[in-house]
Design a protein around this motif. Structure first.
Motif, short mmCIF file in Angstrom:
data_model
loop_
_atom_site.label_atom_id
_atom_site.label_comp_id
_atom_site.label_asym_id
_atom_site.label_seq_id
_atom_site.Cartn_x
_atom_site.Cartn_y
_atom_site.Cartn_z
N SER A 194 1.67 30.96 32.75
CA SER A 194 2.67 30.73 33.71
C SER A 194 3.17 29.41 32.96
O SER A 194 2.70 28.85 32.14
N ARG A 230 18.71 41.33 35.48
CA ARG A 230 18.12 42.01 34.36
C ARG A 230 17.24 42.98 34.66
O ARG A 230 17.21 44.20 33.98
N LEU A 237 18.97 28.46 45.43
CA LEU A 237 19.64 29.66 44.91
C LEU A 237 20.99 30.02 45.53
O LEU A 237 21.75 30.80 45.06
N PRO A 259 5.83 37.81 33.33
CA PRO A 259 7.40 37.80 33.41
C PRO A 259 7.76 38.32 35.02
O PRO A 259 7.28 39.40 35.52
N ILE A 260 8.51 37.47 35.69
CA ILE A 260 9.03 37.95 37.20
C ILE A 260 9.62 39.08 37.08
O ILE A 260 9.44 40.09 37.93
N TYR A 261 10.53 39.22 36.18
CA TYR A 261 11.53 40.44 36.30
C TYR A 261 10.48 41.84 35.94
O TYR A 261 10.66 42.71 37.00
N GLU A 284 9.03 27.24 39.16
CA GLU A 284 9.15 27.87 38.02
C GLU A 284 9.74 29.30 38.23
O GLU A 284 10.53 29.86 37.30
N ILE A 287 12.33 30.31 39.64
CA ILE A 287 13.50 30.31 39.81
C ILE A 287 14.23 29.64 38.56
O ILE A 287 15.66 29.71 38.61
N ASP A 331 10.62 33.88 31.34
CA ASP A 331 10.13 35.05 31.26
C ASP A 331 9.75 35.40 30.04
O ASP A 331 8.65 36.20 29.54
N GLU A 388 17.97 37.10 47.00
CA GLU A 388 17.64 36.63 48.45
C GLU A 388 16.26 37.05 48.96
O GLU A 388 15.22 36.53 49.41
N LYS A 398 13.47 35.89 46.71
CA LYS A 398 13.55 34.57 46.26
C LYS A 398 13.53 34.07 44.94
O LYS A 398 12.55 33.29 44.48
N VAL A 399 14.20 34.97 44.32
CA VAL A 399 14.21 34.28 42.83
C VAL A 399 15.83 34.38 42.31
O VAL A 399 16.66 34.81 42.85
N ASN A 400 15.89 33.91 41.08
CA ASN A 400 17.13 33.78 40.44
C ASN A 400 18.01 35.09 40.34
O ASN A 400 17.47 36.13 39.82
N PRO A 401 19.16 35.01 40.74
CA PRO A 401 20.02 36.25 40.75
C PRO A 401 20.00 36.75 39.14
O PRO A 401 19.85 37.99 38.87
N ASN A 402 20.01 35.86 38.03
CA ASN A 402 19.86 36.30 36.74
C ASN A 402 18.70 37.21 36.48
O ASN A 402 18.52 38.20 35.69
N THR A 403 17.59 37.01 37.10
CA THR A 403 16.40 37.65 37.17
C THR A 403 16.53 39.13 37.67
O THR A 403 16.19 40.14 36.99
N ASN A 453 2.61 33.97 38.32
CA ASN A 453 3.38 33.16 37.30
C ASN A 453 3.38 33.44 35.99
O ASN A 453 4.09 33.07 35.10
N ASP A 480 15.57 29.73 35.07
CA ASP A 480 15.98 30.60 33.93
C ASP A 480 15.44 30.18 32.44
O ASP A 480 14.72 30.87 31.84
N ARG A 519 22.78 39.60 44.58
CA ARG A 519 22.57 38.61 45.49
C ARG A 519 21.78 38.84 46.49
O ARG A 519 20.61 38.04 46.78
N ARG A 549 6.61 33.52 29.17
CA ARG A 549 5.27 33.77 30.13
C ARG A 549 4.87 35.26 29.25
O ARG A 549 3.78 35.35 28.87
#
Lengths: 238, 133
Positions: free
Chosen positions: A221, B53, A171, B10-12, A191, A193, A212, B42, B45-50, B7, A195, B38, A215
């Motif tokens: 998952s 969104r 990340l 959806p994480i978002y 998973e 992280i 997402d 942090e 602990k997920v993707n910044p794109n998430t 999981n 996209d 950002r 999901r």
């Protein structure tokens, strides 16, 4: 330029065996992409093609808007699935070697990361445990400032806290000017992280999508979608 | 902070609910500045794109607003926060009712069982208070 990696209709046969079958993959800036499939599904062949070790029989690869040529290779940071480091070198020599070899390598960042992984830089590579070698390899590849990161199995043999650190490192490394394609069998670990994911079977993409989105469509998952896709069995998630 | 995500959802969506909860419980107050994309990535602990969104969707729901060059802030609209609280309560209750129905409970049984449990919980808290003295 929307995509940093474009693989268009890649085809490859080894003898009579089709290893890549009209493979299409696109990776845009800022994206972390999971390429998921069983052993022997063509992931490593595809990676070897991206890095120029294997030529496609048909189709083409575009990296950062250019056809694959020696100069584009410099934009790719590749971690193969097998140890590619010289075992007789000391860790600090490996770091120096990387620094000399790759102009985009951040020697300070790499040294800090390797030390924070608990690796003694005065030790020889061959004296390190399997897991420590993996930690070293991942730290090295992510300390390059590349446009494209191709990572073949970053989590294998690595202890739990080490895996957390590697996910954090992933990340920290990704930005809008770079993209990553990662393969792994430890899907559940990483998973969150991703996209997007591509499911590959016998050299063919059989399912792709935004994580997402997959999901919420399937109520599952990514790991269990994988199980369902590759075992052809319905999977009930509790 | 280590958050355990489920999981299969959806994480978002899960992060939106965590942030909404923080607003409802007052951990984030109206007018508070949110972390940057950002920093939030942090934190969870997920993707910044998430996170991008998540921020887009929160803004679309008018839960946050962006001030150019300043960052993203929590709404100061008290009604909005109250509405959010009711929405989240509805969704918890909705799930609960569905679960109870799947166990074969009828409407009156569900209501009775809630009453019984609320009384029991209150008593057990009271008894604990007594025994502590």
């Amino acid at each position: 330029m929307k995509y940093l990696v474009e693989a268009n209709n890649l085809e490859k046969k080894f003898g009579n065996q089709v290893v890549l079958d009209k493979l299409n993959i696109e990776a845009a800036g800022g994206k972390i992409i999971g390429l998921l499939g069983p052993n022997g599904s063509g992931k490593t062949v595809f990676f070897n093609m991206l890095t120029g070790f294997i030529q496609p029989d048909d189709g083409q690869i575009i990296i950062c808007g250019d056809k694959l040529k020696p100069q584009t290779k410099e934009k790719i940071a590749y971690m193969p699935d097998e140890n590619h480091l010289y075992s007789w070198m000391k860790v600090k020599d490996v770091i120096a070697f990387y620094s000399e070899f790759f102009s985009d390598f951040d020697i300070k960042l790499a040294t800090d990361r390797i030390i924070s992984m608990g690796i003694d830089i005065d030790k020889k590579v061959k004296s390190l445990s399997k897991g420590s070698i993996e930690k070293l390899r991942v730290s090295l590849v992510f300390s390059r400032n590349a446009s494209v990161y191709i990572i073949d199995e970053p989590l294998l043999n690595i202890d739990l806290l080490g895996r957390d650190k590697i996910i954090q490192m992933t990340l920290d490394t990704i930005n809008e000017q770079s993209t990553m394609i990662i393969t792994t069998q430890l899907i559940g670990e990483i998973e969150r992280i991703f996209d997007e994911v591509y499911f590959i079977d016998k050299g063919k993409i059989i399912l792709k999508g935004e994580c997402d989105h997959l999901r919420s469509n399937r109520g599952m998952s990514i790991e269990n979608i994988y199980r369902e896709v590759f075992s052809n069995e319905k999977f009930d998630e509790i | 902070m280590n958050i355990e995500f489920n999981n299969k959802e959806p994480i978002y969506h899960q992060i939106i609910n965590l942030i909404k909860k923080d607003i409802i419980t007052g951990r984030y107050k109206g007018g508070d500045k949110m972390l940057s994309v950002r920093e939030m990535a942090e934190k969870y602990k997920v993707n910044p794109n998430t996170i991008s969104r998540v921020y887009q969707l929160l803004e679309m729901e008018n839960i946050t607003y962006t001030q150019r060059g300043m960052g993203t802030f929590i709404t100061q609209d008290e009604d909005k926060i109250l509405q959010l609280k009711n929405q989240m309560a509805d969704s918890v209750i909705h799930n609960f009712i569905n679960e109870m129905r799947s166990l074969g409970f009828e409407n009156t049984e569900i209501i009775n069982s809630i009453k019984k449990n609320i009384v029991q919980q209150a008593e057990s808290i009271q008894n604990k208070g007594v025994s502590d003295q």
